[in-house]
Design an enzyme around this catalytic site. Structure first.
Site, mmCIF file in Angstrom:
data_model
loop_
_atom_site.group_PDB
_atom_site.id
_atom_site.type_symbol
_atom_site.label_atom_id
_atom_site.label_comp_id
_atom_site.label_asym_id
_atom_site.label_seq_id
_atom_site.Cartn_x
_atom_site.Cartn_y
_atom_site.Cartn_z
ATOM 1 N N TYR A 79 3.843 5.941 11.640
ATOM 2 C CA TYR A 79 4.196 4.576 12.024
ATOM 3 C C TYR A 79 5.026 3.833 10.981
ATOM 4 O O TYR A 79 5.667 2.836 11.301
ATOM 5 C CB TYR A 79 2.932 3.757 12.317
ATOM 6 C CG TYR A 79 1.932 3.687 11.179
ATOM 7 C CD1 TYR A 79 2.087 2.782 10.138
ATOM 8 C CD2 TYR A 79 0.823 4.523 11.149
ATOM 9 C CE1 TYR A 79 1.169 2.716 9.099
ATOM 10 C CE2 TYR A 79 -0.102 4.459 10.116
ATOM 11 C CZ TYR A 79 0.078 3.561 9.096
ATOM 12 O OH TYR A 79 -0.830 3.508 8.065
ATOM 13 N N ARG B 29 0.853 -1.187 0.000
ATOM 14 C CA ARG B 29 0.000 0.000 0.000
ATOM 15 C C ARG B 29 0.888 1.236 0.000
ATOM 16 O O ARG B 29 1.521 1.550 0.993
ATOM 17 C CB ARG B 29 -0.923 -0.022 1.215
ATOM 18 C CG ARG B 29 -1.603 1.302 1.509
ATOM 19 C CD ARG B 29 -2.757 1.146 2.474
ATOM 20 N NE ARG B 29 -2.422 0.511 3.746
ATOM 21 C CZ ARG B 29 -1.916 1.147 4.817
ATOM 22 N NH1 ARG B 29 -1.646 2.431 4.749
ATOM 23 N NH2 ARG B 29 -1.675 0.489 5.932
ATOM 24 N N HIS C 49 -3.809 4.233 4.934
ATOM 25 C CA HIS C 49 -4.884 3.252 5.093
ATOM 26 C C HIS C 49 -6.217 3.854 4.660
ATOM 27 O O HIS C 49 -6.984 3.234 3.924
ATOM 28 C CB HIS C 49 -4.961 2.807 6.553
ATOM 29 C CG HIS C 49 -6.106 1.893 6.849
ATOM 30 N ND1 HIS C 49 -6.139 0.582 6.421
ATOM 31 C CD2 HIS C 49 -7.264 2.105 7.519
ATOM 32 C CE1 HIS C 49 -7.271 0.021 6.813
ATOM 33 N NE2 HIS C 49 -7.967 0.926 7.480
#
Length: 348
Positions: free
Chosen positions: A252, A239, A243
């Site tokens: 993160y 990805r 998200h």
């Protein structure tokens, strides 16, 4: 794992030139959709959006392996897969704006998108078992992310599929992050594919950024599923974006993430280079694909913006044959409210 692009001559693959060109066209359309949808969300056109940039090869390759009467059980990130199966882009955009999911009259056999994680996987197994009971020569494909394999629904569904030989392919797109958790933090298994062994069927890995390899792997898996042998396919992709539009991956995800180049490479650029070298596409074809994708997205956005706001009372339809008293009271209240407010003038 199937060998990746660059390891084989195109003539040695199971995908013919015409199919490869159409798959590339759909990957370009999917990329245009994702970029336009993200831009639209940023200016308030829709409340939220889950980007899938970097996963076009995985989804389009899988969609092309499915037969017309195979059923897809998707999640919210399956837009490329649905576009490749023929769902109008305007339908997907309207869903993001709060409309009924299938606004048009298309007949693509897709289950509604599941927003809760993994809730669609038992549905896929149940549908596959029903197909088997009816003697249908078809299969169900449950599409989900790697984080879904840590949910109970996945394990219950896999157990049923193994016991009852359901014609189901579990298609897991492992993009290395379950929201903010890397794969190694949300499962201790060596891979996602190996989880299938616990339920008595095969699990395979594939380079998810190689649409040809995904196509071949899913084609074989679907053939096995139709013969009563479910399969778990772990498509290793990445990805590139967040998200969702409410997520900040910079908090993160390290910049020096330790993943191989094939895992993080752009699948659209990679496939274009591969097909160009093989003489399957040229610069003019690629330019035409991009122009057609832009035009199709413009038309889809116009169609979505021109759609009439549905009657708010429609929310009470298609759930109960006879509304229970509490919902009848709620509908009566809404009808009284709407008597003083024009739905077409309500803020959307």
């Amino acid at each position: 794992m199937h060998r990746a692009i660059g390891d084989r001559e195109f003539a040695d693959t199971a995908m013919d030139e015409a199919t490869a060109r159409e798959a590339f066209r759909d990957m370009v359309l999917a990329r245009e959709f994702d970029e336009r949808a993200l831009s639209l969300q940023r200016r308030g056109w829709m409340p939220g959006y889950p980007p899938f940039k970097g996963q076009e090869g995985s989804q389009v390759g899988a969609a092309y392996a499915m037969a017309d009467d195979d059923w897809l059980f998707p999640t919210y990130r399956s837009n490329a897969m649905q576009l490749a199966r023929g769902v109008p882009a305007s339908d997907i955009l309207l869903f993001r704006r709060g409309f009924a999911e299938y606004h048009s009259d298309h007949d693509v056999p897709n289950f509604p998108m599941a927003i809760p994680i993994a809730s669609q996987i038992p549905h896929a197994v149940g549908a596959g078992m029903a197909m088997d009971y009816d003697g249908a020569d078809a299969a169900a494909v449950a599409y989900f992310g790697d984080g879904a394999t840590s949910e109970g629904d996945f394990h219950e569904a896999a157990n049923f599929a193994g016991v009852f030989d359901a014609p189901v392919v579990f298609f897991c797109e492992n993009n290395n992050w379950a929201i903010s958790l890397p794969r190694e933090r949300q499962t201790a298994s060596d891979s996602i594919a190996v989880k299938a062994e616990a339920y008595g069927f095969e699990g395979v890995q594939v380079d998810g950024n190689d649409p040809v390899a995904v196509y071949e792997t899913m084609r074989d898996a679907l053939a096995d599923a139709r013969d009563g042998s479910p399969v778990l396919v772990e498509s290793l992709t990445y990805r590139q974006g967040a998200h969702t539009t409410s997520d900040d991956p910079g908090r993160y995800r390290p910049e020096d993430e330790d993943l191989p180049e094939w895992r993080t490479a752009d699948p659209v650029e990679r496939f274009e280079a591969y097909l160009s070298e093989a003489g399957v596409v040229d610069d003019e074809f690629v330019a035409d694909c991009r122009s057609e994708a832009e035009a199709e997205l413009e038309a889809a956005i116009d169609a979505a913006e021109d759609a009439s706001v549905p009657d708010p009372a429609d929310v009470f339809e298609h759930v109960y044959a006879d509304l229970p008293p509490r919902l009848r009271e709620q509908r009566a209240w809404l009808e009284d409210y709407l008597a003083d407010h024009d739905p077409q003038e309500m803020e959307f």
